[in-house]
Design a protein around this motif. Structure first.
Motif, PDB file in Angstrom:
ATOM      1  N   UNK A 198       0.830  -1.211   0.000  1.00 48.64           N
ATOM      2  CA  UNK A 198       0.000   0.000   0.000  1.00 48.64           C
ATOM      3  C   UNK A 198       0.861   1.256   0.000  1.00 48.64           C
ATOM      4  N   UNK A 199       1.953   1.211   0.759  1.00 49.77           N
ATOM      5  CA  UNK A 199       2.873   2.355   0.785  1.00 49.77           C
ATOM      6  C   UNK A 199       3.408   2.638  -0.610  1.00 49.77           C
ATOM      7  N   UNK A 200       3.866   1.596  -1.296  1.00 48.04           N
ATOM      8  CA  UNK A 200       4.355   1.796  -2.660  1.00 48.04           C
ATOM      9  C   UNK A 200       3.250   2.266  -3.593  1.00 48.04           C
ATOM     10  N   UNK A 201       2.023   1.766  -3.363  1.00 44.67           N
ATOM     11  CA  UNK A 201       0.948   2.112  -4.274  1.00 44.67           C
ATOM     12  C   UNK A 201       0.351   3.487  -4.028  1.00 44.67           C
ATOM     13  N   UNK A 202       0.804   4.154  -2.979  1.00 48.14           N
ATOM     14  CA  UNK A 202       0.438   5.562  -2.872  1.00 48.14           C
ATOM     15  C   UNK A 202       1.040   6.332  -4.044  1.00 48.14           C
ATOM     16  N   UNK A 203       2.088   5.744  -4.675  1.00 48.95           N
ATOM     17  CA  UNK A 203       2.637   6.346  -5.891  1.00 48.95           C
ATOM     18  C   UNK A 203       1.639   6.244  -7.037  1.00 48.95           C
ATOM     19  N   UNK A 204       0.935   5.105  -7.127  1.00 48.94           N
ATOM     20  CA  UNK A 204      -0.085   4.958  -8.167  1.00 48.94           C
ATOM     21  C   UNK A 204      -1.239   5.914  -7.916  1.00 48.94           C
ATOM     22  N   UNK A 348      -4.838  -2.361  -6.525  1.00 49.25           N
ATOM     23  CA  UNK A 348      -5.571  -3.588  -6.185  1.00 49.25           C
ATOM     24  C   UNK A 348      -4.648  -4.801  -6.235  1.00 49.25           C
ATOM     25  N   UNK A 349      -3.826  -4.891  -7.283  1.00 47.73           N
ATOM     26  CA  UNK A 349      -2.915  -6.037  -7.428  1.00 47.73           C
ATOM     27  C   UNK A 349      -1.906  -6.090  -6.289  1.00 47.73           C
ATOM     28  N   UNK A 350      -1.369  -4.937  -5.908  1.00 47.98           N
ATOM     29  CA  UNK A 350      -0.368  -4.907  -4.837  1.00 47.98           C
ATOM     30  C   UNK A 350      -0.963  -5.341  -3.511  1.00 47.98           C
ATOM     31  N   UNK A 351      -2.151  -4.837  -3.197  1.00 48.50           N
ATOM     32  CA  UNK A 351      -2.794  -5.222  -1.940  1.00 48.50           C
ATOM     33  C   UNK A 351      -3.175  -6.694  -1.962  1.00 48.50           C
ATOM     34  N   UNK A 352      -3.659  -7.169  -3.097  1.00 51.93           N
ATOM     35  CA  UNK A 352      -4.076  -8.567  -3.226  1.00 51.93           C
ATOM     36  C   UNK A 352      -2.890  -9.520  -3.025  1.00 51.93           C
ATOM     37  N   UNK A 353      -1.821  -9.294  -3.773  1.00 52.03           N
ATOM     38  CA  UNK A 353      -0.665 -10.191  -3.675  1.00 52.03           C
ATOM     39  C   UNK A 353       0.083 -10.007  -2.358  1.00 52.03           C
ATOM     40  N   UNK A 354       0.096  -8.772  -1.826  1.00 49.38           N
ATOM     41  CA  UNK A 354       0.728  -8.545  -0.532  1.00 49.38           C
ATOM     42  C   UNK A 354       0.001  -9.257   0.593  1.00 49.38           C
ATOM     43  N   UNK A 397      -2.362  -4.515 -18.172  1.00 51.88           N
ATOM     44  CA  UNK A 397      -1.807  -5.677 -17.474  1.00 51.88           C
ATOM     45  C   UNK A 397      -0.410  -5.388 -16.942  1.00 51.88           C
ATOM     46  N   UNK A 398       0.338  -4.537 -17.641  1.00 52.86           N
ATOM     47  CA  UNK A 398       1.704  -4.222 -17.207  1.00 52.86           C
ATOM     48  C   UNK A 398       1.733  -3.499 -15.867  1.00 52.86           C
ATOM     49  N   UNK A 399       0.610  -2.894 -15.480  1.00 53.65           N
ATOM     50  CA  UNK A 399       0.553  -2.202 -14.181  1.00 53.65           C
ATOM     51  C   UNK A 399       0.602  -3.179 -12.998  1.00 53.65           C
ATOM     52  N   UNK A 400       0.347  -4.459 -13.238  1.00 63.21           N
ATOM     53  CA  UNK A 400       0.435  -5.466 -12.171  1.00 63.21           C
ATOM     54  C   UNK A 400       1.864  -5.562 -11.646  1.00 63.21           C
ATOM     55  N   UNK A 401       2.834  -5.129 -12.444  1.00 62.09           N
ATOM     56  CA  UNK A 401       4.246  -5.190 -12.042  1.00 62.09           C
ATOM     57  C   UNK A 401       4.492  -4.471 -10.722  1.00 62.09           C
ATOM     58  N   UNK A 402       3.651  -3.504 -10.393  1.00 60.45           N
ATOM     59  CA  UNK A 402       3.837  -2.735  -9.154  1.00 60.45           C
ATOM     60  C   UNK A 402       3.733  -3.606  -7.909  1.00 60.45           C
ATOM     61  N   UNK A 403       3.164  -4.813  -8.033  1.00 58.79           N
ATOM     62  CA  UNK A 403       3.006  -5.691  -6.870  1.00 58.79           C
ATOM     63  C   UNK A 403       4.282  -6.437  -6.511  1.00 58.79           C
ATOM     64  N   UNK A 404       5.259  -6.493  -7.409  1.00 56.42           N
ATOM     65  CA  UNK A 404       6.444  -7.332  -7.192  1.00 56.42           C
ATOM     66  C   UNK A 404       7.436  -6.724  -6.212  1.00 56.42           C
ATOM     67  N   UNK A 405       7.772  -5.467  -6.403  1.00 52.53           N
ATOM     68  CA  UNK A 405       8.811  -4.866  -5.571  1.00 52.53           C
ATOM     69  C   UNK A 405       8.438  -4.806  -4.077  1.00 52.53           C
ATOM     70  N   UNK A 406       7.184  -4.482  -3.717  1.00 56.74           N
ATOM     71  CA  UNK A 406       6.836  -4.517  -2.287  1.00 56.74           C
ATOM     72  C   UNK A 406       7.044  -5.882  -1.650  1.00 56.74           C
ATOM     73  N   UNK A 407       6.786  -6.948  -2.398  1.00 57.45           N
ATOM     74  CA  UNK A 407       7.005  -8.290  -1.866  1.00 57.45           C
ATOM     75  C   UNK A 407       8.478  -8.526  -1.557  1.00 57.45           C
ATOM     76  N   UNK A 408       9.343  -8.052  -2.443  1.00 54.82           N
ATOM     77  CA  UNK A 408      10.777  -8.235  -2.237  1.00 54.82           C
ATOM     78  C   UNK A 408      11.275  -7.367  -1.089  1.00 54.82           C
ATOM     79  N   UNK A 409      10.750  -6.146  -0.977  1.00 55.02           N
ATOM     80  CA  UNK A 409      11.143  -5.274   0.136  1.00 55.02           C
ATOM     81  C   UNK A 409      10.762  -5.911   1.467  1.00 55.02           C
ATOM     82  N   UNK A 410       9.508  -6.368   1.577  1.00 53.42           N
ATOM     83  CA  UNK A 410       9.049  -6.997   2.820  1.00 53.42           C
ATOM     84  C   UNK A 410       9.883  -8.232   3.141  1.00 53.42           C
ATOM     85  N   UNK A 411      10.189  -9.009   2.135  1.00 50.85           N
ATOM     86  CA  UNK A 411      11.002 -10.216   2.293  1.00 50.85           C
ATOM     87  C   UNK A 411      12.400  -9.863   2.784  1.00 50.85           C
TER      88      UNK A 411
END
Length: 505
Positions: A198-204, A348-354, A397-411
């Motif tokens: 969600x923090x990253x998606x405040x950019x969106x 939506x994708x970032x929150x869903x996958x997160x 569909x390319x906007x779904x890419x925004x969900x990947x980096x937050x997962x790696x940061x949290x990890x």
């Protein structure tokens, strides 16, 4: 070695060493108190947001963090991205024509900004660790860059914009890695991924807002007081940013072991220190050159940077959506507003996958799934000569890419809990590599004069997507290997420690 064990209701108790780099062992025990089952409605809400599940001490404390710290971080990154990306909306809303930017000037605006980010990132994190509290440093930088953004409205040529963009980037270098480190210091492993998302998606959200704001200013303020609509955009962005920056002086609590936040009572501060120890997190300490050298000669930071960099590069395709829309004959208002639907998809994708990653703990698998979706989008964009509706779908569909980096940061934050300095430097160093690539990849792969159909751009993004999958697998493998080695090392140390006998006198 001084060892302290702290029980906790919602996290697995751990034994924490006072050393930054000492191994942390997990103790499979509980406080023995039966946990009262929450009502069905609370458990249902807890599926969407963890603090709604019950009114236990942990959730009450976390809600307080959400209301003040997390809400500020959301707003802080919102204004950061608003002030970073507003040039794009201004460019397609008259700035290109007014400042005669018909060459590669648009990409050079990105390049100069990225140079500022690259130069400032590591020094800014060292300042926060060594000399100035984040609660002072971050808001001060925010105020300074807000005034520079306002000055962009008065630019008469591209060279002035280049200089201003450089200094905006230099000041903004403190924020993203600083926010990520704050989240990693205050939130637990089962809470982190969705909040980073969600923090990253405040950019969106900022991109969406900027698009709507520019559309409104273009139709309602264009020509007012002798200023064009794109000039008003820079002024309004600064007006929005300044009060949020001022709030940061009060909202940022620094580190759990050093906090002086007025909104945390004494019992909250004591609880935060216990909670930090329970999660296996080392307390704040001064950064030395020896510790810094150890960070950059170890494998953790480099294994993290590789997937972090690759997912960022693979997701660049959405950034050229508005240029394609402009060539399709859409009005200026629609060129600014249609991409906001893509921004909504990324949220939506970032929150869903997160949420999936937090609930299941499957950081690697979830990230690889996101990378696969992005690769499909880039394959479609690289083919290009497909029906217009399919091309539109690929961009979205390319906007779904925004969900990947937050997962790696949290990890990464979760994997480095034992070392506060390494945790602070992970995202900062990753950002340097990301912005270094961003400084040249668009110039080479997405030259403005080729827009909107690029010869090699999307093919290059496919390669980055494949490397991202490889990097995620490698980081997961090395993280498991390192955890096993640290557990074995601690077991050997425990076996070598003589038992203490007590006698009754």
């Amino acid at each position: 070695m001084d060892v302290k064990q702290v029980p906790h209701a919602s996290e697995t108790p751990v034994t924490e060493s006072v050393s930054d780099d000492a191994p942390v062992s997990v103790v499979n025990s509980s406080d023995g108190a039966p946990k009262k089952k929450a009502p069905i409605w609370r458990r249902f809400l807890g599926l969407f947001w963890d603090t709604w599940e019950d009114d236990g001490e942990e959730n009450k404390f976390t809600r307080k963090l959400d209301y003040i710290l997390f809400s500020y971080i959301m707003l802080g990154y919102f204004i950061k991205y608003l002030d970073q990306q507003n040039y794009s909306n201004a460019f397609v809303s008259g700035m290109q024509e007014d400042l005669q930017m018909y060459g590669n000037e648009r990409n050079l605006l990105v390049t100069y900004f990225n140079i500022g980010i690259i130069i400032g990132t590591i020094p800014s994190q060292i300042v926060q660790l060594q000399w100035v509290r984040p609660s002072i440093w971050i808001p001060s930088c925010e105020l300074a860059w807000s005034f520079l953004v306002m000055a962009m409205a008065g630019a008469k040529n591209p060279k002035t914009l280049y200089a201003l963009r450089f200094f905006v980037g230099l000041l903004e270098s403190c924020s993203f890695p600083g926010y990520a480190a704050l989240l990693g210091s205050w939130y637990g492993p089962t809470q982190l991924a969705k909040r980073v998302a969600l923090f990253e998606q405040s950019s969106a959200i900022a991109s969406m807002f900027s698009g709507y704001l520019q559309a409104a200013l273009y139709t309602g303020m264009n020509g007012k007081s002798g200023l064009k609509g794109w000039q008003w955009l820079f002024i309004f962005d600064a007006i929005i940013s300044i009060p949020i920056a001022v709030w940061g002086y009060f909202a940022i609590p620094d580190h759990p072991s050093t906090t002086r936040a007025f909104w945390l009572k004494k019992k909250d501060r004591e609880y935060s220190v216990q909670r930090q120890a329970n999660m296996g997190r080392a307390p704040a300490s001064k950064l030395t050159w020896k510790k810094l050298r150890k960070i950059y000669t170890g494998w953790y930071i480099w294994a993290f940077i590789f997937p972090y960099l690759m997912v960022a590069q693979a997701g660049q395709g959405s950034g050229f959506f508005n240029l394609w829309l402009k060539t399709q004959g859409y009005s200026t208002a629609l060129v600014n507003t249609i991409p906001t639907a893509g921004n909504a998809i990324s949220v939506v994708a970032s929150l869903f996958f997160g949420t999936i990653a937090d609930k299941t703990g499957t950081r690697a698998e979830t990230c690889i799934l996101v990378c696969g979706i992005v690769i499909v989008a880039n394959i479609m964009l690289s083919i290009w000569n497909i029906p217009r509706a399919a091309l539109l779908f690929a961009f979205f569909l390319s906007y779904v890419s925004a969900a990947a980096q937050p997962l790696i940061i949290a990890w990464g934050q979760e994997a480095t809990q034992h070392n506060v300095h390494l945790r602070q430097m992970l995202v900062a160093t990753g950002n340097i590599f990301t912005y270094t690539f961003m400084a040249w990849v668009p110039l080479v792969a997405f030259p403005t004069y080729d827009a909107p159909h690029y010869k090699y751009g999307y093919q290059l993004l496919i390669m980055f997507g494949g490397l991202a999958v490889l990097g995620v697998w490698l980081f997961g493998y090395l993280d498991k290997w390192d955890r096993k080695k640290r557990a074995e090392r601690e077991e050997e140390e425990n076996d070598a420690t003589p038992a203490v006998q007590t006698t009754t006198v």
